[in-house]
Design a protein around this motif. Structure first.
Motif, PDB file in Angstrom:
ATOM      1  N   CYS A  87       7.586 -17.140 -82.212  1.00 10.63           N
ATOM      2  CA  CYS A  87       7.519 -17.198 -83.606  1.00 10.63           C
ATOM      3  C   CYS A  87       8.600 -17.607 -84.468  1.00 10.63           C
ATOM      4  CB  CYS A  87       6.948 -15.760 -84.142  1.00 10.63           C
ATOM      5  SG  CYS A  87       5.186 -15.155 -83.519  1.00 10.63           S
ATOM      6  N   SER A  88       9.801 -17.440 -83.984  1.00 10.56           N
ATOM      7  CA  SER A  88      10.858 -17.955 -84.697  1.00 10.56           C
ATOM      8  C   SER A  88      10.781 -19.444 -84.598  1.00 10.56           C
ATOM      9  CB  SER A  88      12.233 -17.393 -84.046  1.00 10.56           C
ATOM     10  OG  SER A  88      12.271 -16.197 -84.403  1.00 10.56           O
ATOM     11  N   ALA A 134      16.073 -20.473 -84.548  1.00 14.32           N
ATOM     12  CA  ALA A 134      15.186 -21.112 -83.493  1.00 14.32           C
ATOM     13  C   ALA A 134      16.132 -21.239 -82.021  1.00 14.32           C
ATOM     14  CB  ALA A 134      14.696 -22.430 -83.745  1.00 14.32           C
ATOM     15  N   VAL A 135      17.133 -21.696 -82.250  1.00 15.92           N
ATOM     16  CA  VAL A 135      18.114 -21.743 -81.130  1.00 15.92           C
ATOM     17  C   VAL A 135      18.520 -20.549 -80.444  1.00 15.92           C
ATOM     18  CG1 VAL A 135      20.435 -22.650 -80.338  1.00 15.92           C
ATOM     19  CG2 VAL A 135      18.951 -24.215 -81.853  1.00 15.92           C
ATOM     20  N   PRO A 136      19.187 -19.558 -81.100  1.00 10.73           N
ATOM     21  CA  PRO A 136      19.618 -18.428 -80.362  1.00 10.73           C
ATOM     22  C   PRO A 136      18.349 -17.401 -79.887  1.00 10.73           C
ATOM     23  CG  PRO A 136      19.878 -18.173 -82.712  1.00 10.73           C
ATOM     24  CD  PRO A 136      19.516 -19.533 -82.531  1.00 10.73           C
ATOM     25  N   PHE A 149      20.399 -31.187 -81.700  1.00  9.31           N
ATOM     26  CA  PHE A 149      19.786 -32.057 -82.204  1.00  9.31           C
ATOM     27  C   PHE A 149      19.409 -31.828 -83.620  1.00  9.31           C
ATOM     28  CE2 PHE A 149      18.361 -32.192 -77.978  1.00  9.31           C
ATOM     29  CZ  PHE A 149      18.058 -33.407 -77.445  1.00  9.31           C
ATOM     30  N   THR A 150      19.467 -32.872 -84.609  1.00  6.89           N
ATOM     31  CA  THR A 150      19.124 -32.538 -86.015  1.00  6.89           C
ATOM     32  C   THR A 150      18.092 -33.190 -86.695  1.00  6.89           C
ATOM     33  OG1 THR A 150      20.894 -34.191 -86.444  1.00  6.89           O
ATOM     34  CG2 THR A 150      21.629 -32.020 -86.362  1.00  6.89           C
ATOM     35  N   ASN A 177      20.033 -25.518 -90.555  1.00  4.90           N
ATOM     36  CA  ASN A 177      20.683 -24.337 -90.481  1.00  4.90           C
ATOM     37  C   ASN A 177      19.458 -23.200 -90.025  1.00  4.90           C
ATOM     38  OD1 ASN A 177      22.655 -22.213 -91.025  1.00  4.90           O
ATOM     39  ND2 ASN A 177      21.053 -21.559 -92.362  1.00  4.90           N
ATOM     40  N   LEU A 178      18.381 -23.307 -90.227  1.00  2.81           N
ATOM     41  CA  LEU A 178      17.332 -22.407 -89.769  1.00  2.81           C
ATOM     42  C   LEU A 178      17.105 -22.669 -88.362  1.00  2.81           C
ATOM     43  CD1 LEU A 178      14.615 -22.648 -92.489  1.00  2.81           C
ATOM     44  CD2 LEU A 178      15.774 -20.590 -91.698  1.00  2.81           C
ATOM     45  N   TYR A 179      17.104 -23.974 -87.739  1.00  2.00           N
ATOM     46  CA  TYR A 179      16.986 -24.266 -86.403  1.00  2.00           C
ATOM     47  C   TYR A 179      18.211 -23.840 -85.854  1.00  2.00           C
ATOM     48  CZ  TYR A 179      17.218 -27.115 -82.248  1.00  2.00           C
ATOM     49  OH  TYR A 179      17.523 -27.766 -81.111  1.00  2.00           O
ATOM     50  N   GLU A 180      19.503 -24.051 -86.053  1.00  2.00           N
ATOM     51  CA  GLU A 180      20.907 -23.656 -85.452  1.00  2.00           C
ATOM     52  C   GLU A 180      20.748 -21.960 -85.381  1.00  2.00           C
ATOM     53  OE1 GLU A 180      23.140 -27.483 -85.861  1.00  2.00           O
ATOM     54  OE2 GLU A 180      23.737 -25.746 -87.355  1.00  2.00           O
TER      55      GLU A 180
END
Length: 448
Positions: free
Chosen positions: A281-282, A323-325, A359-360, A317-320
């Motif tokens: 879900c993240s 989502a990533v961790p 990726f950005t 920032n939300l992705y890093e």
């Protein structure tokens, strides 16, 4: 504590009658002020510990078995450990205040991202400078069992690209640009207005400039723009932690009855399912935000003090931070990671090996069939030179191998079957011919 107090005194009846999804969104709203308290407390406590264990440093050398070294080491650990809660603080209007609180001298209008190895007392950054992600900025030097510390000075309107290395004792004049993944040259070689790229550093005779941009959108924003950006970035700082807190509350509400009944196996299974669901879900939440807020990225240039840049950085920032961790990082090296990145907009062929999540601007990345991207290499699809966010495409051909920690700047093309060695930097606009081998920073032909 704050959330519990709010629920007990204001929202107990409301939260009690909600289904799990409604409870999650309610806790997310309650967690926003709680996240702000958490971030502020982390800043103050980390700064207090820094000044407690590491009084103001002086120029000199100390043995690595002495008190000075251990205090410096502990101060570094405290600063780096605080990144979990303060990740969203970097590359915002609030970051310079954080470094000033630690003891650094930061000029007005300077932008700072995740600088590493900072010795705050030894760092001076002039006005309107820019320090990008992952810059090693004035780290102490260890040699022969001794730690030496010297002051590091960055002039006005200078730019340090992603992953640049600034040795301690460096003195950068005004208007100097240090490229991505590049080393700062010796002090006597630098002049105001220089551009240096690579390791060993090479002086470039000219660099791309954008003329005719309103200074109110780059170096001299109005008070209203400062307030608007501060509001967007304030939410960017607290929202990731608010989502984590809300998910934790909902998990506790659902699982605690099983634990109270001493159903150990059911509790373990429920926690496992909750962790898996939270990760998925993240990622889906970040993907939805990306498409709703930014749509499809295209090659573009936008001044820093415009909503496009603020929102784009918020999505990154939300992705890093979420989502990533919580999900994407666990998929490195598996066939599932390319599928996730396709959902974010990357154009990725079949049989791809990816050991990186760096990726950005996802839609600006294309990777041909059967290519391999090794650990933490990446296409860098934007730069922030001269306070302009310049976005461009990176095209990686079929059957390409990219070595670990390599960087490909925007508007570059990698031909089919080409190989880039580790720590290679492909400059913007370069075209790597098919079936050739390259290495170095910047990239040069590689004879093996």
């Amino acid at each position: 504590i704050l959330i519990d107090w709010l629920v007990e005194h204001w929202f107990s009846e409301f939260v009690t009658h909600l289904d799990p999804v409604g409870a999650f969104f309610s806790y997310s709203l309650l967690a926003i002020p709680a996240s702000a308290v958490l971030v502020l407390a982390t800043v103050l406590v980390s700064a207090a510990f820094r000044w407690l264990v590491l009084p103001r440093m002086q120029i000199g050398s100390w043995t690595i078995h002495g008190k000075e070294y251990y205090c410096k080491w502990l101060g570094n650990q405290i600063q780096e450990s605080s990144l979990f809660a303060l990740h969203g603080l970097y590359a915002t209007v609030y970051a310079p205040w954080w470094y000033r609180l630690l003891g650094a001298r930061i000029g007005r209008g300077t932008e700072i991202s995740t600088a590493l190895g900072v010795v705050p007392d030894m760092l001076t950054v002039g006005a309107d400078s820019f320090v990008a992600d992952g810059v090693m900025l004035g780290d102490e030097r260890i040699e022969g069992g001794w730690m030496s510390v010297r002051p590091t000075t960055i002039g006005d309107r200078s730019f340090l690209g992603n992953g640049a290395y600034v040795p301690d004792g460096s003195r950068l004049p005004n208007d100097v640009l240090i490229g991505v993944q590049s080393k700062v040259p010796d002090n006597q070689r630098m002049q105001p207005g220089d551009t240096w790229v690579g390791n060993p550093p090479l002086a470039l005779p000219a660099r791309e400039c954008f003329d005719g941009i309103d200074p109110a959108l780059t170096f001299k924003p109005s008070a209203l723009r400062r307030l608007a950006r501060g509001g967007v970035e304030g939410l960017r700082i607290v929202m990731p932690m608010a989502i984590v807190i809300a998910a934790g509350y909902m998990t506790v509400d659902l699982v605690m009855p099983l634990a109270a009944a001493e159903r150990v196996i059911d509790t373990a299974l429920a926690l496992s399912f909750a962790g898996f669901s939270y990760g998925v879900c993240s990622f889906l939440f970040v993907a939805a935000i990306k498409w709703l807020v930014m749509g499809r990225y295209r090659p573009h240039a936008a001044p820093m003090w415009t909503p496009f840049v603020w929102l784009s950085e918020a999505v990154t920032n939300l992705y890093e931070s979420i989502a990533v961790p919580n999900f994407v990082d666990f998929l490195r090296g598996t066939p599932m990671l390319p599928t996730c990145l396709r959902l974010l907009g990357c154009k990725i062929g079949k049989g791809i090996y990816l050991d990186t999540t760096d990726f950005t601007e996802f839609d600006c990345v294309s990777i041909g069939d059967y290519s391999s991207l090794n650990g933490w290499c990446g296409p860098q699809t934007h730069l922030f030179e001269d306070r302009i966010m310049k976005i461009g495409a990176v095209a990686i051909g079929r059957g390409v191998t990219i070595g670990a920690r390599s960087t490909i700047l925007y508007n570059a093309r990698i031909g089919d079957g080409a190989t880039l060695g580790p720590l290679t930097l492909v400059l913007k606009g370069e075209d790597i011919p098919a079936a050739t081998q390259w290495i170095g920073s910047p990239a040069v032909p590689w004879a093996r």
